[in-house]
Design a protein around this motif. Sequence first.
Motif, PDB file in Angstrom:
ATOM      1  N   ARG A 176       0.855  -1.187   0.000  1.00 24.98           N
ATOM      2  CA  ARG A 176       0.000   0.000   0.000  1.00 24.98           C
ATOM      3  C   ARG A 176       0.892   1.238   0.000  1.00 24.98           C
ATOM      4  O   ARG A 176       1.891   1.290   0.722  1.00 24.98           O
ATOM      5  CB  ARG A 176      -0.925   0.009   1.217  1.00 24.98           C
ATOM      6  CG  ARG A 176      -1.953  -1.104   1.227  1.00 24.98           C
ATOM      7  CD  ARG A 176      -2.868  -1.004   2.438  1.00 24.98           C
ATOM      8  NE  ARG A 176      -3.698   0.210   2.405  1.00 24.98           N
ATOM      9  CZ  ARG A 176      -4.865   0.288   1.757  1.00 24.98           C
ATOM     10  NH1 ARG A 176      -5.333  -0.766   1.092  1.00 24.98           N
ATOM     11  NH2 ARG A 176      -5.572   1.394   1.790  1.00 24.98           N
ATOM     12  N   ALA A 177       0.537   2.223  -0.818  1.00 26.42           N
ATOM     13  CA  ALA A 177       1.293   3.474  -0.874  1.00 26.42           C
ATOM     14  C   ALA A 177       0.434   4.536  -1.535  1.00 26.42           C
ATOM     15  O   ALA A 177      -0.460   4.233  -2.333  1.00 26.42           O
ATOM     16  CB  ALA A 177       2.596   3.284  -1.660  1.00 26.42           C
ATOM     17  N   ASP A 178       0.698   5.786  -1.187  1.00 26.93           N
ATOM     18  CA  ASP A 178       0.005   6.913  -1.815  1.00 26.93           C
ATOM     19  C   ASP A 178       0.796   7.302  -3.063  1.00 26.93           C
ATOM     20  O   ASP A 178       1.816   7.978  -2.984  1.00 26.93           O
ATOM     21  CB  ASP A 178      -0.082   8.084  -0.833  1.00 26.93           C
ATOM     22  CG  ASP A 178      -0.754   9.307  -1.448  1.00 26.93           C
ATOM     23  OD1 ASP A 178      -1.356   9.177  -2.530  1.00 26.93           O
ATOM     24  OD2 ASP A 178      -0.638  10.401  -0.854  1.00 26.93           O
ATOM     25  N   LEU A 179       0.324   6.888  -4.228  1.00 31.61           N
ATOM     26  CA  LEU A 179       1.039   7.156  -5.472  1.00 31.61           C
ATOM     27  C   LEU A 179       0.662   8.485  -6.110  1.00 31.61           C
ATOM     28  O   LEU A 179       1.492   9.112  -6.780  1.00 31.61           O
ATOM     29  CB  LEU A 179       0.785   6.029  -6.486  1.00 31.61           C
ATOM     30  CG  LEU A 179       1.267   4.625  -6.105  1.00 31.61           C
ATOM     31  CD1 LEU A 179       0.997   3.652  -7.251  1.00 31.61           C
ATOM     32  CD2 LEU A 179       2.753   4.630  -5.754  1.00 31.61           C
ATOM     33  N   ASN A 180      -0.581   8.943  -5.947  1.00 34.22           N
ATOM     34  CA  ASN A 180      -1.027  10.155  -6.626  1.00 34.22           C
ATOM     35  C   ASN A 180      -1.034  11.393  -5.743  1.00 34.22           C
ATOM     36  O   ASN A 180      -1.454  12.470  -6.171  1.00 34.22           O
ATOM     37  CB  ASN A 180      -2.413   9.950  -7.241  1.00 34.22           C
ATOM     38  CG  ASN A 180      -3.486   9.698  -6.195  1.00 34.22           C
ATOM     39  OD1 ASN A 180      -3.194   9.137  -5.139  1.00 34.22           O
ATOM     40  ND2 ASN A 180      -4.713  10.098  -6.481  1.00 34.22           N
ATOM     41  N   GLY A 181      -0.568  11.258  -4.492  1.00 32.42           N
ATOM     42  CA  GLY A 181      -0.389  12.431  -3.636  1.00 32.42           C
ATOM     43  C   GLY A 181      -1.647  12.995  -3.036  1.00 32.42           C
ATOM     44  O   GLY A 181      -1.652  14.160  -2.602  1.00 32.42           O
ATOM     45  N   ASP A 182      -2.722  12.185  -2.944  1.00 29.95           N
ATOM     46  CA  ASP A 182      -3.957  12.698  -2.350  1.00 29.95           C
ATOM     47  C   ASP A 182      -4.050  12.396  -0.865  1.00 29.95           C
ATOM     48  O   ASP A 182      -5.064  12.680  -0.219  1.00 29.95           O
ATOM     49  CB  ASP A 182      -5.179  12.132  -3.076  1.00 29.95           C
ATOM     50  CG  ASP A 182      -5.312  10.612  -2.935  1.00 29.95           C
ATOM     51  OD1 ASP A 182      -4.409   9.990  -2.324  1.00 29.95           O
ATOM     52  OD2 ASP A 182      -6.303  10.054  -3.442  1.00 29.95           O
ATOM     53  N   GLY A 183      -2.995  11.827  -0.299  1.00 23.98           N
ATOM     54  CA  GLY A 183      -2.968  11.522   1.121  1.00 23.98           C
ATOM     55  C   GLY A 183      -3.619  10.203   1.487  1.00 23.98           C
ATOM     56  O   GLY A 183      -3.648   9.838   2.669  1.00 23.98           O
ATOM     57  N   LYS A 184      -4.122   9.469   0.492  1.00 18.50           N
ATOM     58  CA  LYS A 184      -4.787   8.201   0.747  1.00 18.50           C
ATOM     59  C   LYS A 184      -4.004   7.076   0.069  1.00 18.50           C
ATOM     60  O   LYS A 184      -3.886   7.071  -1.160  1.00 18.50           O
ATOM     61  CB  LYS A 184      -6.216   8.225   0.207  1.00 18.50           C
ATOM     62  CG  LYS A 184      -7.084   9.330   0.809  1.00 18.50           C
ATOM     63  CD  LYS A 184      -8.450   9.379   0.130  1.00 18.50           C
ATOM     64  CE  LYS A 184      -9.283  10.527   0.680  1.00 18.50           C
ATOM     65  NZ  LYS A 184     -10.606  10.615  -0.017  1.00 18.50           N
ATOM     66  N   PRO A 185      -3.482   6.125   0.832  1.00 17.75           N
ATOM     67  CA  PRO A 185      -2.717   5.038   0.216  1.00 17.75           C
ATOM     68  C   PRO A 185      -3.606   4.108  -0.599  1.00 17.75           C
ATOM     69  O   PRO A 185      -4.728   3.791  -0.199  1.00 17.75           O
ATOM     70  CB  PRO A 185      -2.100   4.310   1.411  1.00 17.75           C
ATOM     71  CG  PRO A 185      -2.967   4.658   2.564  1.00 17.75           C
ATOM     72  CD  PRO A 185      -3.499   6.026   2.306  1.00 17.75           C
ATOM     73  N   GLU A 186      -3.101   3.698  -1.772  1.00 16.54           N
ATOM     74  CA  GLU A 186      -3.809   2.752  -2.628  1.00 16.54           C
ATOM     75  C   GLU A 186      -3.286   1.338  -2.383  1.00 16.54           C
ATOM     76  O   GLU A 186      -2.116   1.148  -2.050  1.00 16.54           O
ATOM     77  CB  GLU A 186      -3.616   3.096  -4.109  1.00 16.54           C
ATOM     78  CG  GLU A 186      -4.304   4.354  -4.574  1.00 16.54           C
ATOM     79  CD  GLU A 186      -3.499   5.613  -4.277  1.00 16.54           C
ATOM     80  OE1 GLU A 186      -4.133   6.671  -4.075  1.00 16.54           O
ATOM     81  OE2 GLU A 186      -2.251   5.530  -4.242  1.00 16.54           O
ATOM     82  N   ALA A 187      -4.160   0.356  -2.573  1.00 20.26           N
ATOM     83  CA  ALA A 187      -3.734  -1.035  -2.586  1.00 20.26           C
ATOM     84  C   ALA A 187      -3.083  -1.314  -3.935  1.00 20.26           C
ATOM     85  O   ALA A 187      -3.651  -1.023  -4.991  1.00 20.26           O
ATOM     86  CB  ALA A 187      -4.927  -1.956  -2.358  1.00 20.26           C
ATOM     87  N   ILE A 188      -1.861  -1.882  -3.896  1.00 20.74           N
ATOM     88  CA  ILE A 188      -1.074  -2.101  -5.116  1.00 20.74           C
ATOM     89  C   ILE A 188      -0.667  -3.564  -5.164  1.00 20.74           C
ATOM     90  O   ILE A 188      -0.177  -4.110  -4.173  1.00 20.74           O
ATOM     91  CB  ILE A 188       0.192  -1.212  -5.114  1.00 20.74           C
ATOM     92  CG1 ILE A 188      -0.191   0.255  -4.899  1.00 20.74           C
ATOM     93  CG2 ILE A 188       0.985  -1.374  -6.400  1.00 20.74           C
ATOM     94  CD1 ILE A 188       0.997   1.126  -4.515  1.00 20.74           C
ATOM     95  N   SER A 189      -0.869  -4.208  -6.318  1.00 22.67           N
ATOM     96  CA  SER A 189      -0.469  -5.607  -6.444  1.00 22.67           C
ATOM     97  C   SER A 189      -0.111  -5.916  -7.889  1.00 22.67           C
ATOM     98  O   SER A 189      -0.523  -5.215  -8.823  1.00 22.67           O
ATOM     99  CB  SER A 189      -1.601  -6.540  -5.976  1.00 22.67           C
ATOM    100  OG  SER A 189      -2.725  -6.416  -6.820  1.00 22.67           O
ATOM    101  N   VAL A 190       0.674  -6.989  -8.067  1.00 23.15           N
ATOM    102  CA  VAL A 190       1.016  -7.464  -9.403  1.00 23.15           C
ATOM    103  C   VAL A 190       0.837  -8.972  -9.431  1.00 23.15           C
ATOM    104  O   VAL A 190       1.154  -9.673  -8.467  1.00 23.15           O
ATOM    105  CB  VAL A 190       2.460  -7.072  -9.791  1.00 23.15           C
ATOM    106  CG1 VAL A 190       3.498  -7.745  -8.900  1.00 23.15           C
ATOM    107  CG2 VAL A 190       2.736  -7.370 -11.258  1.00 23.15           C
TER     108      VAL A 190
END
Length: 246
Positions: A33-47
Amino acid sequence: MTSHPSVLAVMAFTLLAAPGAHAQEQGLVQSTRADLNGDGKPEAISVKWNENNGSPDFVLTVGSATHRMKVGAEVQGLSILDVDSSDKLKEVAVHSGMTDTDSVAIVFRYDGKSLQPMGSVPALTEVKGNGIILSDSWRGFWNSRDKYVVEPKTEKLTLVPQEFYYVGQEATVRESFPITQTRSDKKPVAQLAVGSRIQVVIATRVPVPGGPHTELVYLVKSSTGLMGWTTSEVLSAKTDGLTWAG
């Protein structure tokens, strides 16, 4: 004899340290999980890598956005990086391959709605947030280092061309061979003596006769201070001390 002024400039830096060992990506994960777009909310990220009966691909998921891409080797995981710390965005890289010949890091940017591929590099050797990625590639007995920058208009990673690559490796002549005046001729500058020490200073690419491909040739400094060109094949067959691998 054709002169190459840019070669002389490179020679002045032959005492610089050679590039470090090929960087191995550390801490790769399948999900995070990390905030990629800078909106202060971390996104769930997976591959997720799919073998697909010999036609492998992967699916990268960030929040509700997905991106499927074909890939030439097994995906090892993903990592988070910050290519340009002056913006609010962070990037995600999908790492594929396990050897020096097939490893690649594919970099994506997420804008809050969709994933955009920025391009790929052989390795994330150095990322300091200044808009530059330095990437090492193994060349048999040395690492070449390339520079990639983010093109402002397209937001894509663009390779910055180099005419020469610094090598900085030393060897001992096992079997005498000539070094030539230019990259493209066979006129000798010197015949290297058996047992003498040489320095492989720089490398550059030249066209392979009769085809679309290129090959590396090397500028060598002899023990007497003379300089001339030779090939990978000659260095491999007629010198000792270069650590060949891959």
